[in-house]
Structure formats: C-alpha cells, structure tokens
Design an enzyme around this catalytic site. Structure first.
Site, short mmCIF file in Angstrom:
data_model
loop_
_atom_site.label_atom_id
_atom_site.label_comp_id
_atom_site.label_asym_id
_atom_site.label_seq_id
_atom_site.Cartn_x
_atom_site.Cartn_y
_atom_site.Cartn_z
N ARG A 60 11.66 3.70 3.52
CA ARG A 60 11.19 2.80 4.59
C ARG A 60 12.36 1.91 4.97
NH1 ARG A 60 5.74 -0.77 4.69
NH2 ARG A 60 4.99 1.26 5.41
N ARG B 177 0.81 -1.22 0.00
CA ARG B 177 0.00 0.00 0.00
C ARG B 177 0.84 1.26 0.00
NH1 ARG B 177 -1.91 -4.04 2.33
NH2 ARG B 177 -4.10 -4.64 2.42
N THR B 178 1.81 1.34 0.89
CA THR B 178 2.57 2.58 1.05
C THR B 178 3.41 2.87 -0.19
OG1 THR B 178 2.67 2.18 3.44
CG2 THR B 178 4.17 3.82 2.54
N HIS C 154 5.57 6.36 11.63
CA HIS C 154 5.02 6.23 10.28
C HIS C 154 4.12 7.46 10.06
CE1 HIS C 154 3.71 4.74 6.57
NE2 HIS C 154 3.33 3.52 6.87
N LYS D 28 25.55 -6.00 -0.79
CA LYS D 28 26.96 -6.30 -1.05
C LYS D 28 27.88 -5.71 0.01
CE LYS D 28 25.96 -6.08 -6.01
NZ LYS D 28 26.22 -5.36 -7.28
#
Length: 354
Positions: A142, A92-93, A170, A120
């Site tokens: 995020r 969703r985000t 959030h 890496k």
C-alpha cells in the site's frame, strides 16, 4: 427471534439463498486445483476480464466457507514468504492480508515502513532491489502515490498485490465488495448500485466502478459536485447530486468515507451539513428497494457518512460481512498468484520458455 424483531419494530432477519455453485467448479475447488487466472500480479481491476473476476470470486467462496470451519488452514502457500509493505496506515487491510497469508501456510513478515530506510532517503526502486535479493514470493504493497505499486512490480521477481495506491485503485476491496454482493443477492449482474459520497478521492470507488461495469451492472454516483471528479460520466455511470433521487429503486447502497487527509481545500461546508444532505439515514434509505443492502468500506464516520442505526441494522447492513469476505478474497488472490508463480518457476527450471 422473529417475534423479538417484530416487537422491536424491525423486519425479521432473512437469510438470502446463495446461488448454487456448479458441480464441476465445486469439485475443482475441493481438489485444490486453480481456476484459470492468467496474471502474474494483482495491480488493479482494469486488466481483469469478467472470467478473471469470476475465478477469484469462486475461489474466495470456497475460502469463505473454509474460514467458518474449526480448522481454517490450508497449505497452498507452504514454504513461501509474504512481505506486507504498508506506506500508509491500515487496520483492516493489513490485518486481513496477514491472516490470509498465515491461514494459507506462508511465512508472513510485516515491514514497519515508518522506520524503514525510505525515511533515510532510500528510493522506492532501491527498496525493491533490496527486497528482491531476499527472494520473497508475495509482496503486498500500500502506497500513498498512484502508480507506485506498479513500479515496484516491474522491479521484483515475485507476485505483487496492490493493497491501495493513492487515489488510483484498491482491487481487493472491490473484489470483496463484489463477493459480498454476490452472496447476499445471489448474482453479480443486472443490479442497480449507488456509490455515494467522496468519489473524487476514493480508490475504492474507482475500482468498484470498473468491476461492476465489467459485470454488467448499472452504477450510479451520488454526491456533491465538489466530490465527484470531472468527466466521470465517461465511465458509463449515472450521476446524481440529490441523494433521494440517486437511491431510488437501487439494490445496493455503497457509502464511502470522507477522505479528509486527501483534501487540500474546502470540499464541504461542514460535516453536519454533509450528513443532512448526503449521509445515509432511514429516511433516505427508504427510497431504495425494500431488500437493498447497505455497504461501507470502513472505517466509518458515524453521523457523517452513515447513521449508526443503519450501520448496525442486521437486516440491511452487510458491513461486517465485507470484513469477513476480505480475508477470503485475499486468500483466493494469493492462492491463484502463488500457483502461477510456482508454475512459471517450474517451467523455467525445466528450460521451458514462459
């Protein structure tokens, strides 16, 4: 429609009146001029004042209406580059931020972090320096570690939006929840809101507690002791361990997802037991006000956190409206931050200290 609803034993759908926007604000938005928002980044709710929150929500109201038109596009981000960096899985985000950027005219790039140089051995700071050399304008991040987004913001020259960092914050989720409540209830103050479930692991709960408190609402936290952080009463909330008592006469019921991926032990006896005591069903919801709305940030675990019948009840559930408001809020946030970024760059080019 009303007769059909009555035959089904449900209340007919009621469209609640929206608070009329003051004329001067409506004119300002239509002209495309920014409301006052004196921030370079959107890293959390904590730094925002009530006027800052209102500025974003007023702007988002405009975009919510725009998104319902045939032509949903605006060119406020034309010529700008938006990079989405999601170190955690998201549906969703990430989709919401991508749609928001494209509707505002930005060039949007989604970085596949699972295949990036981070895997890496590259450090987060080196990644930030690499991105900085590409001169992006907006960075949406995020990350599973709390504070990682703030660290990135200190190392880049663009505007950074926090799409969720660990169990910290959030902010855009709390803002879209606030917009959903304001449009459904006609106001965002002096409401009684119950946040129920896994509060301890929820960045959504933390951001919502701060936002709702700043806007003078009464916040209750409902859940088992194992899923409520210690000292949570210091945040100015009421704590309940009994679902029925916690939902008594509330205006908003906000359910939370059980975040099993963040749990490192046995926090609940079983999902079946959890639903019996803390899952939202019709019987528990009956203790709230008759016009109380039901919210969930998603993704939902039906039959664990919420009964599917309640989640799909068009008279009580605003879960789909939350998804819709998510695009509008992210458009508003990027709009305001981009205007600030352009103003800063313009002042710098003119030799003015900012």
């Amino acid at each position: 429609m009303r007769q059909f609803a009555q035959e089904q034993g449900r209340r007919p759908s009621i469209t609640l009146p929206r608070r009329a926007m003051p004329a001067y604000k409506a004119a300002t938005l239509q002209k495309g001029l920014p409301m006052s928002f004196p921030h370079r980044h959107l890293l959390g709710i904590e730094p925002l004042s009530p006027p800052d929150i209102t500025a974003i929500l007023d702007r988002a109201d405009f975009y919510a209406d725009l998104n319902r038109q045939a032509d949903k596009h605006n060119d406020v981000l034309a010529g700008m580059t938006q990079i989405n960096m999601f170190f955690e899985n998201s549906t969703r985000t990430q989709a919401s931020f991508e749609i928001a950027g494209k509707r505002l005219g930005a060039d949007v790039m989604n970085m596949a972090m699972q295949a990036s140089s981070i895997k890496k051995g590259e450090t987060l700071i080196d990644t930030a320096l690499t991105l900085n050399a590409m001169h992006p304008d907006l960075l949406v991040v995020r990350h599973p570690q709390s504070g990682a987004v703030d660290l990135l913001a200190q190392k880049v020259n663009c505007a950074v939006l926090n799409a969720g960092d660990g169990s910290h914050e959030h902010p855009t989720q709390a803002l879209l929840d606030a917009l959903t409540i304001r449009r459904a209830k006609g106001r965002l103050h002096r409401l009684s809101v119950a946040i129920c479930g896994d509060v301890a692991h929820s960045r959504v709960a933390r951001s919502n507690i701060m936002l709702l408190g700043k806007m003078e609402n009464r916040v209750r936290l409902v859940g088992p002791p194992t899923l409520l952080p210690s000292g949570v009463e210091d945040l100015g909330v009421e704590v309940f361990h009994d679902m029925r008592e916690g939902l008594k006469d509330v205006d908003v019921v906000m359910m939370l997802r059980l975040q099993k991926e963040r749990m490192d032990g046995g926090f609940i006896p079983s999902e079946r037991e959890y639903f019996h005591r803390y899952g939202l069903d019709a019987e528990k919801l009956s203790y709230a006000k008759p016009d109380a709305i039901v919210m969930h940030p998603g993704p939902m675990n039906r039959g664990v956190e919420i009964d599917g019948t309640i989640a799909d009840d068009i008279n009580r559930s605003v879960i789909q409206e939350q998804v819709e408001m998510g695009v509008a809020v992210r458009m508003a946030a990027m709009d305001l931050l981009a205007r600030n970024l352009r103003a800063k760059r313009g002042a710098k080019a003119a030799g003015v200290m900012v």
